[in-house]
Scaffold this motif. Sequence first.
Motif, short mmCIF file in Angstrom:
data_model
loop_
_atom_site.label_atom_id
_atom_site.label_comp_id
_atom_site.label_asym_id
_atom_site.label_seq_id
_atom_site.Cartn_x
_atom_site.Cartn_y
_atom_site.Cartn_z
N SER A 203 0.84 -1.20 0.00
CA SER A 203 0.00 0.00 0.00
C SER A 203 0.88 1.25 0.00
O SER A 203 2.03 1.22 0.43
CB SER A 203 -0.91 0.02 1.23
OG SER A 203 -0.15 0.19 2.40
N VAL A 204 0.30 2.33 -0.48
CA VAL A 204 0.91 3.66 -0.40
C VAL A 204 -0.11 4.55 0.29
O VAL A 204 -1.21 4.76 -0.22
CB VAL A 204 1.26 4.21 -1.79
CG1 VAL A 204 1.76 5.64 -1.68
CG2 VAL A 204 2.31 3.33 -2.46
N ARG A 205 0.23 5.04 1.47
CA ARG A 205 -0.72 5.85 2.23
C ARG A 205 0.00 6.58 3.35
O ARG A 205 1.15 6.26 3.68
CB ARG A 205 -1.82 4.98 2.83
CG ARG A 205 -1.32 3.86 3.74
CD ARG A 205 -2.46 3.12 4.38
NE ARG A 205 -3.28 4.02 5.19
CZ ARG A 205 -4.51 3.75 5.58
NH1 ARG A 205 -5.09 2.63 5.22
NH2 ARG A 205 -5.18 4.59 6.33
N VAL A 206 -0.66 7.58 3.91
CA VAL A 206 -0.14 8.25 5.10
C VAL A 206 -0.56 7.45 6.33
O VAL A 206 -1.45 6.60 6.26
CB VAL A 206 -0.65 9.70 5.22
CG1 VAL A 206 -0.27 10.52 4.00
CG2 VAL A 206 -2.15 9.73 5.44
N ASP A 207 0.06 7.75 7.45
CA ASP A 207 -0.36 7.21 8.74
C ASP A 207 -1.50 8.10 9.23
O ASP A 207 -1.27 9.18 9.78
CB ASP A 207 0.82 7.21 9.71
CG ASP A 207 0.47 6.61 11.06
OD1 ASP A 207 -0.69 6.67 11.47
OD2 ASP A 207 1.40 6.11 11.73
N GLY B 254 -0.14 9.27 -5.83
CA GLY B 254 -0.53 8.51 -7.01
C GLY B 254 0.66 8.16 -7.87
O GLY B 254 0.77 7.02 -8.37
N LYS B 255 1.58 9.10 -8.03
CA LYS B 255 2.77 8.84 -8.84
C LYS B 255 3.64 7.78 -8.19
O LYS B 255 4.16 6.88 -8.87
CB LYS B 255 3.57 10.13 -9.04
CG LYS B 255 4.78 9.95 -9.95
CD LYS B 255 5.49 11.27 -10.19
CE LYS B 255 6.62 11.09 -11.20
NZ LYS B 255 7.59 10.07 -10.80
N GLU B 256 3.82 7.86 -6.89
CA GLU B 256 4.65 6.87 -6.20
C GLU B 256 4.04 5.47 -6.30
O GLU B 256 4.74 4.48 -6.53
CB GLU B 256 4.85 7.25 -4.74
CG GLU B 256 5.71 6.25 -3.99
CD GLU B 256 6.35 6.83 -2.74
OE1 GLU B 256 7.17 6.13 -2.13
OE2 GLU B 256 6.04 7.98 -2.37
N ALA B 257 2.73 5.39 -6.14
CA ALA B 257 2.06 4.09 -6.25
C ALA B 257 2.25 3.50 -7.65
O ALA B 257 2.54 2.31 -7.79
CB ALA B 257 0.58 4.24 -5.93
N ALA C 201 4.78 1.84 0.59
CA ALA C 201 5.43 3.02 1.17
C ALA C 201 4.46 3.76 2.07
O ALA C 201 3.26 3.81 1.80
CB ALA C 201 5.93 3.95 0.07
N THR C 202 4.99 4.32 3.15
CA THR C 202 4.24 5.26 3.98
C THR C 202 4.65 6.66 3.59
O THR C 202 5.83 7.02 3.64
CB THR C 202 4.52 5.03 5.48
OG1 THR C 202 4.13 3.70 5.83
CG2 THR C 202 3.74 6.02 6.33
N VAL C 203 3.68 7.46 3.17
CA VAL C 203 3.93 8.82 2.69
C VAL C 203 3.86 9.79 3.87
O VAL C 203 2.96 9.69 4.72
CB VAL C 203 2.91 9.20 1.61
CG1 VAL C 203 3.13 10.63 1.14
CG2 VAL C 203 2.98 8.23 0.44
#
Length: 338
Positions: free
Chosen positions: A160-164, A303-306, A323-325
């Motif tokens: 996943s790619v997301r913030v905490d 979105g780009k990182e994902a 990644a955690t953004v």
Amino acid sequence: MNRLNRPTIKDVAREANVSIATVSRILNNGDGYSQKTKQHVLQTIEKLGYSPNAMARGLINKESNTIGVLFPDVSGLISAELLQGIEEAAHLRGFSVIVCKTDSDGHKTLDILRLLQEKQVEGIIFTSQLLTKEFAAFIEKMAVPVITVSSYSEEKAIPSVRVDDELASYDAVRYLLKHNHTEIGMISGPPTDLLAGAPRIRGYKRAITEAGLPWVETKVAWDSGFYFEHGQMAFNKLFDRHPQLTAIFAASDELAVSAISCAHERGIQVPDELSVIGYDGTKLARMSLPALTVISQGFEAMGKEAADLLFQSIESGNISPGATVQHTLIERKSVRKK
């Protein structure tokens, strides 16, 4: 040339005096022909203006140069900003993006996944909703990589790619506390929403209790979602119970803008009498009056990182680590600094 008169692969073969199979092998970088034949066929293709069908090539190459992106809703600013980043990454690699709207409907989501399987997509980005075990099992059968964005999966192995969300919400409330607000309420989506409801409420509660303030459950109000109309319901419920509040943490930008609108209707001045901090960091926050102080998730970069991680998985055959953004605080005009 109109569509009915477009040249076909048969026309190319006839004009070049070779077999259709030879034209196909040349188009798909096969073997079994001379360099002279290749040049002759390519010149014929250019002369006739033949454009080979990408999906037909994909049937041979097993490569469609296409990914699928699933959104619960494609009309919101979050979807638009995520898609901007995804499209940028895809364009750099010569990939196309099929955008699908699921309406958060499980049956529709499965139908869409079946369609993407037929289209031979090479990867899937799943955004802003729960990736269930059922969806994950279907994607596993598709044998393509998948990554979630601003979402989470019941299958822990899916990246996943997301913030905490809990930490980001904690930081939002800490910002209000730093500016000497102690009567702080929250408007949110439902706490049963495990993606954006529960973790953001936990962040609010942790900041309040760590500051030594009493935890008052009714200082958190919610309706069924995170949009403007839900904010109206939640704000009025909150202020009917706690008219003494001097600050509000809103769990989305739309909820925050709704709070500002409702405050205005009640004759409450923002930020002089009521401070408001939002969450998301969409363009809406800049358009608000006053401009909204927010915790920004940076959706375009997310979105780009994902997409970058998905393409790495497509190229390598390995599962991305995800990644955690890092979220950021953007100060504008909606919080009074006491």
